[in-house]
Design a protein around this motif. Structure first.
Motif, mmCIF file in Angstrom:
data_model
loop_
_atom_site.group_PDB
_atom_site.id
_atom_site.type_symbol
_atom_site.label_atom_id
_atom_site.label_comp_id
_atom_site.label_asym_id
_atom_site.label_seq_id
_atom_site.Cartn_x
_atom_site.Cartn_y
_atom_site.Cartn_z
ATOM 1 N N ARG A 204 0.846 -1.194 0.000
ATOM 2 C CA ARG A 204 0.000 0.000 0.000
ATOM 3 C C ARG A 204 0.885 1.248 0.000
ATOM 4 O O ARG A 204 1.739 1.410 0.860
ATOM 5 C CB ARG A 204 -0.912 -0.014 1.224
ATOM 6 C CG ARG A 204 -1.978 1.072 1.243
ATOM 7 C CD ARG A 204 -2.854 0.903 2.486
ATOM 8 N NE ARG A 204 -3.886 1.919 2.569
ATOM 9 C CZ ARG A 204 -5.066 1.861 1.992
ATOM 10 N NH1 ARG A 204 -5.377 0.788 1.276
ATOM 11 N NH2 ARG A 204 -5.957 2.836 2.132
ATOM 12 N N ASP A 206 0.903 5.422 -0.058
ATOM 13 C CA ASP A 206 0.122 6.653 0.114
ATOM 14 C C ASP A 206 1.014 7.891 0.017
ATOM 15 O O ASP A 206 0.812 8.890 0.684
ATOM 16 C CB ASP A 206 -0.618 6.643 1.451
ATOM 17 C CG ASP A 206 0.313 6.499 2.641
ATOM 18 O OD1 ASP A 206 1.546 6.479 2.443
ATOM 19 O OD2 ASP A 206 -0.197 6.410 3.772
ATOM 20 N N HIS A 207 1.991 7.808 -0.879
ATOM 21 C CA HIS A 207 3.046 8.814 -0.984
ATOM 22 C C HIS A 207 2.731 9.922 -1.983
ATOM 23 O O HIS A 207 3.326 10.995 -1.914
ATOM 24 C CB HIS A 207 4.346 8.116 -1.396
ATOM 25 C CG HIS A 207 5.588 8.908 -1.182
ATOM 26 N ND1 HIS A 207 6.246 8.970 0.016
ATOM 27 C CD2 HIS A 207 6.303 9.686 -2.030
ATOM 28 C CE1 HIS A 207 7.310 9.737 -0.088
ATOM 29 N NE2 HIS A 207 7.378 10.186 -1.327
ATOM 30 N N LEU A 254 -4.415 5.523 -8.764
ATOM 31 C CA LEU A 254 -4.920 6.265 -7.609
ATOM 32 C C LEU A 254 -6.446 6.327 -7.626
ATOM 33 O O LEU A 254 -7.085 6.310 -6.571
ATOM 34 C CB LEU A 254 -4.339 7.684 -7.603
ATOM 35 C CG LEU A 254 -2.880 7.787 -7.150
ATOM 36 C CD1 LEU A 254 -2.305 9.136 -7.528
ATOM 37 C CD2 LEU A 254 -2.760 7.567 -5.644
ATOM 38 N N SER A 257 -8.211 8.537 -5.273
ATOM 39 C CA SER A 257 -7.893 8.393 -3.851
ATOM 40 C C SER A 257 -6.473 8.872 -3.593
ATOM 41 O O SER A 257 -5.811 9.406 -4.482
ATOM 42 C CB SER A 257 -8.041 6.937 -3.415
ATOM 43 O OG SER A 257 -6.967 6.158 -3.934
ATOM 44 N N SER A 258 -5.983 8.650 -2.389
ATOM 45 C CA SER A 258 -4.617 9.034 -2.049
ATOM 46 C C SER A 258 -3.700 7.822 -1.912
ATOM 47 O O SER A 258 -2.564 7.954 -1.466
ATOM 48 C CB SER A 258 -4.604 9.826 -0.736
ATOM 49 O OG SER A 258 -5.133 9.024 0.314
ATOM 50 N N THR A 259 -4.174 6.638 -2.302
ATOM 51 C CA THR A 259 -3.377 5.431 -2.137
ATOM 52 C C THR A 259 -3.353 4.595 -3.412
ATOM 53 O O THR A 259 -4.275 4.650 -4.230
ATOM 54 C CB THR A 259 -3.906 4.549 -0.990
ATOM 55 O OG1 THR A 259 -5.248 4.143 -1.295
ATOM 56 C CG2 THR A 259 -3.885 5.288 0.329
#
Length: 272
Positions: A204, A206-207, A254, A257-259
């Motif tokens: 996962r 989320d960067h 993505l 989303s942010s992940t």
């Protein structure tokens, strides 16, 4: 020595230079750090075991193995990555040995190690069978071989597919993401191993705020991406096209989303 091994040695300088581009240590620390511990856990590494991390980079699997009390050797073709890993280990008080070595011709004794690991490492060596032969050779009978590689269908596999038209392929080199196929790895290891297991999982991430942020991070830090752009630097249209395609790939994964989920294959096996 096989012809493939001889050709592989001819590529050594190119591969050293490729992985010295940018800052793979930042990629390892900020993105893929959880993968090494996952591989070490899957292989059941324990105190006192002799462990070889092949194509170790900055020690993503070697460091957590050493923290378990194993006697670890981290090998890689790129001295810059080894030096970065050694500095990290020294700062954290972790004791292990760092060895500059070609994964197609490891300077190790047959059966020397209880466990032989590679975390998104050997998959980038151009000739797969000589590498697999070396992994098996240096592992003791009954020892464990553990491999974690990006899948062809996952995000990193798709990133390499996106860059492929912009990067010349050396003659005889096999696609790196084949190592993310269980059937391919099983065939490489052959009847020399037992207890073969292969499991797909995902890292996962989320960067990145968007696909452009992903693209720019890899353009600045990841050797293969930097090399792709250097090869087309004089062709503004191709640079623009690759810029667009990588950003679109990131945005697609993505999905607002942010992940992201970066799929990998984790293989463990026992040497007969």
């Amino acid at each position: 020595m096989t012809a493939a091994t001889e050709t592989g040695r001819a590529y050594e300088g190119t591969h050293r230079a490729l992985w010295a581009l940018g800052d793979y240590g930042t990629v390892a620390a900020e993105l893929v750090a959880p993968l090494g511990p996952a591989l070490v856990r899957a292989c059941g590494i324990d105190a006192g075991e002799r462990v070889l991390d092949v194509a170790a980079g900055t020690g993503n699997a070697a460091l957590p193995a050493a923290l378990r009390g194993a006697e670890v050797v981290a090998s890689d073709l790129c001295p810059d990555l080894l030096a970065r890993g050694e500095a990290i280990a020294r700062a954290r008080g972790i004791n292990l040995r760092w060895l500059e070595a070609n994964a197609e011709a490891l300077p190790c004794r047959s059966g020397e190690f209880d466990a032989v690991l590679s975390c998104v490492g050997v998959m980038f060596v151009p000739h797969h069978q000589p590498v697999a032969d070396e992994l098996v050779r240096v592992c003791r009978p009954g020892g464990v071989i553990g491999l974690l590689n990006w899948t062809p269908e996952g995000f990193i596999g798709q990133m390499f597919a996106t860059m492929k038209p912009y990067v010349p392929t050396p003659p005889g080199a096999q696609p790196a993401t084949l190592w993310g196929s269980a059937d391919h790895v099983r065939t490489l290891l052959g009847d020399r191993i037992t207890e073969f297991t292969a499991e797909r999982a995902a890292l996962r991430i989320d960067h990145f705020a968007d696909g452009a942020a992903f693209r720019d991070f890899f353009k600045a830090n990841y050797g293969p991406t930097i090399a792709a752009y250097r090869g087309i630097a004089e062709d503004a249209a191709r640079v623009e096209a690759l810029d667009s395609q990588l950003a679109e790939l990131g945005d697609r994964h993505l999905a607002g989303s942010s992940t992201m989920e970066w799929e990998y294959l984790l293989v463990t096996a026992r040497k007969r």
